[in-house]
Every structure is written in structure tokens, then in C-alpha cells.
Design a protein around this motif. Structure first.
Motif, PDB file in Angstrom:
ATOM      1  N   GLU B 266       0.413  22.556  -1.353  1.00  0.00           N
ATOM      2  CA  GLU B 266      -1.341  22.862   0.852  1.00  0.00           C
ATOM      3  C   GLU B 266      -2.694  21.549  -0.077  1.00  0.00           C
ATOM      4  OE1 GLU B 266      -0.152  25.340  -1.610  1.00  0.00           O
ATOM      5  OE2 GLU B 266       1.455  26.152   0.122  1.00  0.00           O
ATOM      6  N   GLY B 267      -2.279  21.084  -1.835  1.00  0.00           N
ATOM      7  CA  GLY B 267      -3.627  20.427  -2.046  1.00  0.00           C
ATOM      8  C   GLY B 267      -3.277  19.109  -1.330  1.00  0.00           C
ATOM      9  N   LEU B 268      -2.132  18.361  -0.838  1.00  0.00           N
ATOM     10  CA  LEU B 268      -1.898  17.587  -0.436  1.00  0.00           C
ATOM     11  C   LEU B 268      -2.002  17.150   0.836  1.00  0.00           C
ATOM     12  CD1 LEU B 268       1.821  16.984  -1.477  1.00  0.00           C
ATOM     13  CD2 LEU B 268       0.130  15.308  -1.558  1.00  0.00           C
ATOM     14  N   LEU B 269      -2.133  18.367   1.792  1.00  0.00           N
ATOM     15  CA  LEU B 269      -2.592  18.610   3.582  1.00  0.00           C
ATOM     16  C   LEU B 269      -3.842  17.943   3.979  1.00  0.00           C
ATOM     17  CD1 LEU B 269      -1.091  21.949   4.095  1.00  0.00           C
ATOM     18  CD2 LEU B 269       0.091  19.824   4.107  1.00  0.00           C
ATOM     19  N   GLY B 270      -3.502  17.219   4.387  1.00  0.00           N
ATOM     20  CA  GLY B 270      -4.940  16.324   4.589  1.00  0.00           C
ATOM     21  C   GLY B 270      -4.916  15.091   4.273  1.00  0.00           C
ATOM     22  N   LYS B 271      -4.715  14.884   2.707  1.00  0.00           N
ATOM     23  CA  LYS B 271      -5.238  13.589   2.001  1.00  0.00           C
ATOM     24  C   LYS B 271      -3.880  12.154   2.512  1.00  0.00           C
ATOM     25  CE  LYS B 271      -7.318  16.052  -1.372  1.00  0.00           C
ATOM     26  NZ  LYS B 271      -6.967  16.541  -2.707  1.00  0.00           N
ATOM     27  N   THR B 272      -4.392  11.493   1.917  1.00  0.00           N
ATOM     28  CA  THR B 272      -3.425  10.152   2.631  1.00  0.00           C
ATOM     29  C   THR B 272      -2.936   9.832   0.650  1.00  0.00           C
ATOM     30  OG1 THR B 272      -4.966   8.352   1.690  1.00  0.00           O
ATOM     31  CG2 THR B 272      -4.723   9.802   4.094  1.00  0.00           C
ATOM     32  N   ASP B 273      -2.129   8.508   0.270  1.00  0.00           N
ATOM     33  CA  ASP B 273      -1.484   8.555  -0.515  1.00  0.00           C
ATOM     34  C   ASP B 273      -2.655   7.220  -1.751  1.00  0.00           C
ATOM     35  OD1 ASP B 273       1.246   9.282  -0.461  1.00  0.00           O
ATOM     36  OD2 ASP B 273       1.041   7.186   1.383  1.00  0.00           O
ATOM     37  N   PHE B 274      -3.507   6.986  -0.708  1.00  0.00           N
ATOM     38  CA  PHE B 274      -4.583   6.728  -2.027  1.00  0.00           C
ATOM     39  C   PHE B 274      -5.629   7.546  -2.591  1.00  0.00           C
ATOM     40  CE2 PHE B 274      -4.415   3.992   1.998  1.00  0.00           C
ATOM     41  CZ  PHE B 274      -4.622   2.187   1.573  1.00  0.00           C
ATOM     42  N   ASP B 275      -5.472   8.919  -2.386  1.00  0.00           N
ATOM     43  CA  ASP B 275      -6.298   9.690  -2.936  1.00  0.00           C
ATOM     44  C   ASP B 275      -5.384  10.584  -4.817  1.00  0.00           C
ATOM     45  OD1 ASP B 275      -7.797  11.264  -1.157  1.00  0.00           O
ATOM     46  OD2 ASP B 275      -6.635  11.811   0.370  1.00  0.00           O
ATOM     47  N   PHE B 276      -4.082   9.193  -4.443  1.00  0.00           N
ATOM     48  CA  PHE B 276      -2.982  10.150  -4.942  1.00  0.00           C
ATOM     49  C   PHE B 276      -2.711   8.096  -6.709  1.00  0.00           C
ATOM     50  CE2 PHE B 276      -2.858  13.527  -2.484  1.00  0.00           C
ATOM     51  CZ  PHE B 276      -2.972  14.239  -3.525  1.00  0.00           C
ATOM     52  N   TYR B 277      -2.504   7.291  -5.650  1.00  0.00           N
ATOM     53  CA  TYR B 277      -1.954   6.088  -6.326  1.00  0.00           C
ATOM     54  C   TYR B 277      -2.945   5.024  -6.399  1.00  0.00           C
ATOM     55  CZ  TYR B 277       2.735   8.532  -5.290  1.00  0.00           C
ATOM     56  OH  TYR B 277       4.006   9.093  -5.060  1.00  0.00           O
ATOM     57  N   PRO B 278      -2.282   4.208  -7.067  1.00  0.00           N
ATOM     58  CA  PRO B 278      -3.027   2.747  -7.944  1.00  0.00           C
ATOM     59  C   PRO B 278      -3.605   2.540  -5.994  1.00  0.00           C
ATOM     60  CG  PRO B 278      -1.912   3.084  -9.388  1.00  0.00           C
ATOM     61  CD  PRO B 278      -2.146   4.258  -8.239  1.00  0.00           C
ATOM     62  N   GLU B 280      -3.680  -0.576  -5.091  1.00  0.00           N
ATOM     63  CA  GLU B 280      -2.222  -1.630  -4.384  1.00  0.00           C
ATOM     64  C   GLU B 280      -1.634  -0.676  -3.955  1.00  0.00           C
ATOM     65  OE1 GLU B 280       0.519  -5.220  -6.554  1.00  0.00           O
ATOM     66  OE2 GLU B 280      -1.726  -4.526  -7.628  1.00  0.00           O
ATOM     67  N   LEU B 281      -0.865   0.444  -4.168  1.00  0.00           N
ATOM     68  CA  LEU B 281       0.549   1.216  -4.292  1.00  0.00           C
ATOM     69  C   LEU B 281       0.407   1.806  -3.144  1.00  0.00           C
ATOM     70  CD1 LEU B 281       4.026   0.835  -5.258  1.00  0.00           C
ATOM     71  CD2 LEU B 281       2.572   2.765  -6.965  1.00  0.00           C
ATOM     72  N   ALA B 282      -0.240   1.903  -3.128  1.00  0.00           N
ATOM     73  CA  ALA B 282      -1.405   2.576  -1.601  1.00  0.00           C
ATOM     74  C   ALA B 282      -0.954   2.201  -0.704  1.00  0.00           C
ATOM     75  CB  ALA B 282      -2.558   4.081  -1.948  1.00  0.00           C
ATOM     76  N   ALA B 283      -1.198   1.198  -0.682  1.00  0.00           N
ATOM     77  CA  ALA B 283      -1.667   0.272   0.627  1.00  0.00           C
ATOM     78  C   ALA B 283      -0.283  -0.408   1.123  1.00  0.00           C
ATOM     79  CB  ALA B 283      -2.057  -0.961  -0.341  1.00  0.00           C
ATOM     80  N   LYS B 284       0.770  -0.056  -0.482  1.00  0.00           N
ATOM     81  CA  LYS B 284       2.681  -0.782   0.450  1.00  0.00           C
ATOM     82  C   LYS B 284       2.963   0.310   1.408  1.00  0.00           C
ATOM     83  CE  LYS B 284       6.280  -2.217  -1.914  1.00  0.00           C
ATOM     84  NZ  LYS B 284       6.751  -2.249  -2.649  1.00  0.00           N
ATOM     85  N   TYR B 285       2.539   1.766   0.292  1.00  0.00           N
ATOM     86  CA  TYR B 285       3.216   3.028   1.672  1.00  0.00           C
ATOM     87  C   TYR B 285       2.930   2.842   2.740  1.00  0.00           C
ATOM     88  CZ  TYR B 285       4.311   4.462  -2.981  1.00  0.00           C
ATOM     89  OH  TYR B 285       4.753   4.487  -4.506  1.00  0.00           O
ATOM     90  N   TYR B 286       1.385   3.037   2.849  1.00  0.00           N
ATOM     91  CA  TYR B 286      -0.449   2.773   4.072  1.00  0.00           C
ATOM     92  C   TYR B 286       0.899   1.721   5.556  1.00  0.00           C
ATOM     93  CZ  TYR B 286      -3.526   2.604   7.528  1.00  0.00           C
ATOM     94  OH  TYR B 286      -4.711   3.099   8.595  1.00  0.00           O
ATOM     95  N   ALA B 287       1.447   0.838   4.872  1.00  0.00           N
ATOM     96  CA  ALA B 287       1.478  -0.115   5.444  1.00  0.00           C
ATOM     97  C   ALA B 287       2.875  -0.141   6.246  1.00  0.00           C
ATOM     98  CB  ALA B 287       1.667  -1.488   4.867  1.00  0.00           C
ATOM     99  N   GLY B 288       4.012   0.481   4.983  1.00  0.00           N
ATOM    100  CA  GLY B 288       5.394   0.756   5.827  1.00  0.00           C
ATOM    101  C   GLY B 288       5.407   2.158   6.474  1.00  0.00           C
ATOM    102  N   GLY B 289       4.310   3.027   6.357  1.00  0.00           N
ATOM    103  CA  GLY B 289       3.926   4.249   7.552  1.00  0.00           C
ATOM    104  C   GLY B 289       4.008   3.270   8.595  1.00  0.00           C
ATOM    105  N   GLN B 290       2.543   3.065   8.647  1.00  0.00           N
ATOM    106  CA  GLN B 290       2.183   2.142   9.558  1.00  0.00           C
ATOM    107  C   GLN B 290       3.102   1.585  10.446  1.00  0.00           C
ATOM    108  OE1 GLN B 290      -1.046   3.671  11.334  1.00  0.00           O
ATOM    109  NE2 GLN B 290      -0.692   4.497   9.485  1.00  0.00           N
TER     110      GLN B 290
END
Lengths: 94, 602
Positions: B266-278, B280-290
Motif C-alpha cells: 500500500e505504501g508503494l501506491l502512487g509513488k515512483t522509483d525516485f522515492d526509493f532508489y538513488p 541515477e538508478l531510478a532514472a534508469k528504471y524510469y527510462a526503461g518503463g517509458q
């Protein structure tokens, strides 16, 4: 040549014209009446008779008098036919 | 006279036609038109008859007796026509109203949902056919009854109805209730209310619509069950499963994902990887998803790094597929990732070990090469100076023979120079020769490891023909018969594979049984894309305890009887190791041996 126009004939024609206007004004609603054309035709013929009876006082007295009585007869026949169509046949609604 | 006759006839026709019409009307009185209209029309017919009668009297008898009546009735006829038309129009309007009301009633009764109306006491004043059919009651059984009598929870319903009628609950809200059918079954329904108002605007009752929501309820229960099943499955999967929207916000995430990120699903809902990861790493995940959202194409088994809440580095194999809406448009992504950390660590360990092993091998080969090469120089010196020493001893012996006078000393010197020294020198030279042979073998072996391998299709028939031709003398010497069948081609380095079969063939000749005629057979078979070449002899065979050792370096079966360094089969194994090949020995002492060599087919 003498002109003989009776008042009662003028009254009949005037009332008839009034009814004609009434009929024409409600023509579309009267169409929903069963065999309305026959009944309206009966009235038109009757109105012709009333017109003719006024005109016979002016000219062609005998011929127009014939036509007047003939119109009454034809109009009555139309009415009889309408009665037969509406009441003589088995119909549930009008 | 004729003139009057026709007029009279017309008048009679008028009279009779009107009379016939009147008869039809009276006979079919119930068949059509409103009674009021029929009465008016009856009047018209009677007036017409009366008018025609007056005209008949006037013209048949030529009297003016009825003139006054004729005038009055004549005026009444058009007036009555006006009444008739008016009555007809009234009848038509009434008929239309009746039809409209009938249609409304039909609509009310045959509506796809139930309707009922309540008075201010909550009693049913009107109910439609659909509701009656839905509940199984008759109208008489429902009308006048308080509506809550039909609900399962009567008290709750009574309070709700009374609150509504008191204006405490605003209209237009939908409620779900359980209603009891006449047969006792309970039915889930959805009620929606509207107030009925009197002319003063006060609440005069309630009109309610009732919908049977049994199917919807079942569908909802089924959906909830499926959702629960899916949720249980997702949450208990060891893999990370998540759904993100087009902005890469978590919409669904299982426990594994939440655990990795140190939170709850439940705590994850509405949040992105940027709220949890460094970042650089979050940007990588975001780019893959986009990329998946943009292209609509999945990213399959992509290896991605991650960091757990304790800061440990982890590896995941992630598959991201587009989630499409009913219109086919991408509305998000579904991701599944598997923890590869253990595998990665094992792979890294293996790679490190392989690198170390390769270095050690290189080192060993280098040592082997240097040792075998550099040791030969002092060995040559030992051999050379050994020979020199032998010659020198002979010279010293000859010189001393004449110089030494005493027989005792002479005998001792003679023994030393004629027996001990040559014997010692013989041992030294034999050992040196043996060591030279061994060093040559080792040098050959080390060079083999460094030699380039050129893989090409090999004509094995031609190769064996050359091998037997090269060993023709040894074959004749051994008195052996050689039978070589048709052999399929294989892939390998021509020179090295030739070395393999030469060594095996040489061994077969070397270890034939002298007590019976030698026989060597060469044949092959193909299976699973590989050729197996067999060299079979009827020699002395190999004892089971030696069968594993024969491929070791310097291992020899009969070191005293047969020549060689014990490197032949070691070289065979070494070469085959570099060719994706295998060698297998089957043997029975006293009967013979079979060496099977497996190589890739050409």
C-alpha cells in the motif's frame, strides 16, 4: 325577372361555411377519425346543396332546385355509408 | 309534374339514407365512438330525416304547412354538423389521452425495473408489474402494506423510509437492500428514491425504483474472489511483480517488491522509483518503463542492478510489458523481476576462478616449457661431459697400468676403471638419455597447448590411409591385419587429429598379443551430430585398475618391455580437450581393447 332569397337559406349557408372553416382548421386531427373522408365529403356535398339553394333564388331556379335536393340525397347516402363502415363492420376502436 | 316527382324522389332517398344510417348506428352502438358523440350524431340523422320529411310534404302535397318547421330544422342541420365535428374532435382528444395513458401504463408496468410509490405513512400506493413479478406477489398483496414489511431488515428499512419522508435523507441516493420474495427467497436489490410533492410543495410520498442486482452481486463476488486469488498469487510469488501507470507510478505491487523497497504494497501506491532508489538508478528504471510506454514493445529479461534497504547491491532480471486499455492504447506497464544476485555472485566467482585458472595454466605451461627447454642445456652438458669423463677414464687407466707397480694397487685401480667407473658413467648417461627423452615429451606437450587449432572438415578415410601407410613397416613387423571401414568426415585440426589417431594406432600395434595373429579394426558410427571413431585390437588388453591411468602423463603399461615416454594417450586427451572431443577406452585383459574417439560431424 324576380329575385327571391330566403333568410333561412342564408342562415343555413352561413352556418355551413362556419362549419367548413371549423373542419378545415381541424382537418389533420379529423383525419384520425375512421373513414373521415366519406363523412367530410358528405358535408361538402351538403354545403354545395345549401349554396345551390341560395343561388336558385337568383337564376336557374328549377335546375338548381334539383341539384339542391340531389345534394341532400347524395350527402345522406355518404352519411349512411359512413355509418355502415363505422358501426356496421366489426371495429373495436375509431 | 316530373319536376316535382324527381324532387320528391330525392327527398325520399335523403330520408331513407338517413334512416339506414340511423339503423346502423343503433345496431352498432357499442362498437365505436363515445356515447356523447353518438348521441350528437344521432341527433344529426334525426334532424336530417325531419328536414327531408318537411321537404317531402312540401313538394308531394304542395302545401306550406311545415314551412316554419322546415326553416327551424334547416337551420339546426348545419348547427348540428358543427356539434358533430366538435364532438368528434373531443372524442379524438379523449382517445388520444386514453392511448397516451395506456402507453404510460404499459411503460410503467413493463419497465425493466420495478417501480412503487409510497404515501406519507410508507404504505405502497402503486406498484408496477415488473416489481410484482420480481417479488412474486399480487398487486392486492402489496398495495396498502408498509414497504418495510417486504425487506429482510424491517427495522432498518422502516427507519430509513421514515427518515426519508421526514426529509432527513436527501433524495437521489441509491441503497442496497435485501428484499424477501413471497416464496421466501431473498433478493439483493438497489433502491433509488424520488420525492412526490403535493401542490403546496410538501412531501406527499416517495417513488422508488428497484433493480434486481443478483447477477451484479454474483459478478462482484466472483470478481472479488478472482481478485483475492490473484492478489494471493502475486503476493506469494518470490518474484517482484508490479504494475505502473504511464507516469511510472506504482499501481499494484506485491510483497516482494515492497520488501525490496522497505515498505508495504500500500505504501508503494502512487509513488515512483525516485522515492526509493538513488537518482541515477531510478532514472534508469524510469527510462526503461517509458521506452515500453512509448514504443508499446516489451523489454524482456533485462538484467538490472538494484539496492536493498540495507544498501546491499542486488541484481534482477526484469521483464516489462505494455499494459493496454480496452481501446488498445498503452495505459501502463506490467513488470516481473527475478532476483539474480546469487546467480550473479556464483557467476562472478566462477569468472574469477576461471581467470585465476587460466593464469595458473599459462604459468604452468610457461614453467613446463621453460623447464623442459632450459633443463636440456645442462643435460646436454651432463651427457657430453659424461662421455668426455668416460674417455678420460680410459686414458688414465691406460697410463696408470704401466705406472703402478704393485699388483694389489693395480687390481684395485683396474676394478675401479674397468668396472665401477664405466658402470657409474653408464647409469649417468642412461638416466641423462631418459631425462632427455622425458624433457622432449614434455616440450612437445607444452608446445601442443600453445599451438593454434584450425578447425576444418577432415576426410578420415584419407587420414587413416596415410597413418597406415606411415606405419606399414611396423604393421608388417607385428604381422598384424588391419581392417578399415568407410569413415565419415569430422571437424578438427588436421595435424592434431592425425596425431590423435597415430598415437592410438601406434599403441594398438605396440600392445598386440604375440601368442596370436594381430588384428586391428577401425570403424565409425554417427549419433546426435557427432562421429564416434573406434580403433579395436585383439592385443593384451588393459587391466581395469590401469584403464583410468593410461591417459595420465608418463603412465606406461609395460615400461620394461615397450619403448616410449608414456605421453601418447596424454597427448590424445589433451588434443581432444581442445576439439570438443572425448576419448573412451573399453578393454578386457587377454582379449583386446577398443578406443572410441568422439568428434563433431563435418
Amino acid at each position: 325577372m324576380s329575385y327571391e332569397i330566403f333568410e333561412n337559406e342564408i342562415v343555413m349557408l352561413s352556418l355551413g361555411v362556419g362549419v367548413l372553416i371549423f373542419i378545415l382548421g381541424n382537418r389533420s386531427r379529423l383525419k384520425s377519425l375512421a373513414a373521415s373522408k366519406i363523412l367530410i365529403m358528405a358535408f361538402y356535398v351538403l354545403l354545395l346543396g345549401w349554396t345551390v339553394t341560395v343561388m336558385e333564388g337568383l337564376f336557374w331556379e328549377k335546375i338548381l332546385n334539383y341539384i339542391e335536393h340531389a345534394c341532400y340525397a347524395v350527402s345522406s347516402i355518404f352519411v349512411a355509408v359512413w355509418c355502415w363502415k363505422v358501426f356496421g363492420k366489426r371495429r373495436e376502436t375509431v | 309534374m316530373i319536376y316535382r316527382f324527381f324532387i320528391v324522389v330525392f327527398d325520399i332517398i335523403t330520408f331513407l339514407a338517413s334512416a339506414v344510417g340511423l339503423i346502423f348506428l343503433l345496431k352498432g352502438w357499442k362498437r365505436a365512438l363515445q356515447p356523447k358523440t353518438k348521441l350528437v350524431f344521432t341527433g344529426l340523422l334525426i334532424f336530417t330525416m325531419c328536414y327531408s320529411l318537411c321537404l317531402f310534404v312540401e313538394w308531394y302535397w304542395g302545401t306550406k304547412v311545415l314551412d316554419r318547421a322546415e326553416d327551424v330544422i334547416g337551420a339546426l342541420v348545419p348547427m348540428w354538423w358543427a356539434f358533430v365535428v366538435y364532438a368528434f374532435l373531443g372524442g379524438i382528444v379523449e382517445q388520444q389521452l386514453r392511448e397516451r395513458e395506456g402507453r404510460f401504463q404499459e411503460l410503467f408496468d413493463k419497465a425493466p425495473i420495478g417501480y412503487h410509490e409510497l404515501d406519507t405513512d410508507g404504505r405502497i400506493t402503486r406498484v408496477n408489474r415488473t416489481e410484482l413479478d420480481m417479488l412474486g406477489y399480487t398487486a392486492e398483496e402489496m398495495l396498502g402494506q408498509p414497504v418495510w414489511e417486504f425487506y429482510v431488515d424491517k427495522e432498518k428499512s422502516r427507519l430509513a423510509v421514515e427518515s426519508k419522508l421526514a426529509g432527513n435523507i436527501p433524495p437521489g441516493q441509491a441503497f442496497e437492500r435485501m428484499i424477501r420474495r413471497k416464496d421466501g427467497d431473498m433478493l439483493p436489490i438497489l433502491i433509488e428514491d424520488r420525492f412526490l410533492h403535493d401542490k403546496a410543495g410538501n412531501i406527499a410520498g416517495i417513488r422508488s425504483t428497484i433493480q434486481n442486482i443478483t447477477k451484479r452481486k454474483r459478478a462482484e463476488e466472483s470478481l472479488a474472489q478472482e481478485r483475492n486469488l490473484l492478489r494471493t498469487l502475486i503476493d506469494n510469488m518470490p518474484d517482484n511483480i508490479f504494475v505502473k501507470d504511464t507516469q511510472s507510478r506504482f499501481v499494484i505491487a506485491n510483497i516482494a517488491v515492497a520488501r525490496l523497497m522497505g515498505t508495504t504494497p500500500e505504501g508503494l501506491l502512487g509513488k515512483t522509483d525516485f522515492d526509493f532508489y538513488p537518482k541515477e538508478l531510478a532514472a534508469k528504471y524510469y527510462a526503461g518503463g517509458q521506452k515500453v510506454v512509448r514504443t508499446g514493445k516489451p523489454l524482456v529479461a533485462q538484467e538490472e542492478p538494484a539496492v536493498d534497504p540495507e544498501g546491499n547491491r542486488k541484481w534482477y532480471s526484469t521483464t516489462k510489458v505494455p499494459l493496454r486499455g480496452s481501446s488498445g492504447k498503452v495505459v501502463g506497464i506490467i513488470g516481473i523481476s527475478r532476483d539474480l544476485t546469487t546467480r550473479k555472485l556464483v557467476e562472478e566467482d566462477r569468472e574469477r576462478l576461471m581467470r585465476t585458472l587460466a593464469l595458473k595454466n599459462e604459468e604452468l605451461e610457461s614453467i613446463l616449457y621453460v623447464t623442459s627447454h632450459d633443463l636440456r642445456a645442462p643435460l646436454v652438458n651432463i651427457q657430453g661431459f659424461g662421455n668426455e669423463l668416460s674417455r678420460s677414464c680410459k686414458l688414465i687407466h691406460t697410463a696408470l697400468k704401466d705406472t703402478l707397480k704393485t699388483a694389489e694397487i693395480n687390481e684395485e685401480v683396474d676394478n675401479a676403471f674397468n668396472k665401477d667407473v664405466p658402470e657409474a658413467l653408464g647409469f649417468i648417461l642412461t638416466s641423462a638419455k631418459r631425462m632427455d627423452s622425458l624433457l622432449s615429451g614434455l616440450l612437445r606437450l607444452s608446445r601442443l597447448g600453445q599451438a593454434a587449432v584450425t578447425i576444418e572438415p577432415l576426410d578420415m578415410n584419407e587420414m587413416f590411409a596415410n597413418i597406415t601407410k606411415g606405419m606399414e613397416y611396423q604393421v608388417k613387423e607385428a604381422g598384424a591385419a588391419v581392417d578399415i571401414r568407410s569413415l565419415p568426415s569430422c571437424l578438427g585440426d588436421a595435424s592434431q587429429i592425425n596425431q590423435v589417431f597415430s598415437n592410438i594406432f601406434d599403441n594398438a600395434l605396440k600392445y598386440l598379443d604375440e601368442s596370436r595373429p594381430g588384428m586391428i579394426r577401425v570403424y565409425a558410427k554417427s549419433e546426435n551430430g557427432r562421429n564416434i571413431y573406434c580403433v579395436e585390437d585383439n592385443g593384451i588388453g588393459i587391466a581395469p585398475e590401469h584403464q583410468k591411468k593410461i591417459f595420465e602423463v608418463f603412465h606406461r603399461l609395460e615400461p620394461d618391455r615397450k619403448s616410449g615416454e608414456g605421453l601418447g594417450l596424454a597427448i590424445v586427451r589433451h588434443i581432444l580437450g581442445r576439439h570438443d572431443g572425448k576419448v573412451l577406452v573399453e578393454s578386457e585383459p587377454g582379449k583386446g581393447s577398443r578406443f572410441s574417439v568422439s568428434l563433431p560431424s563435418a
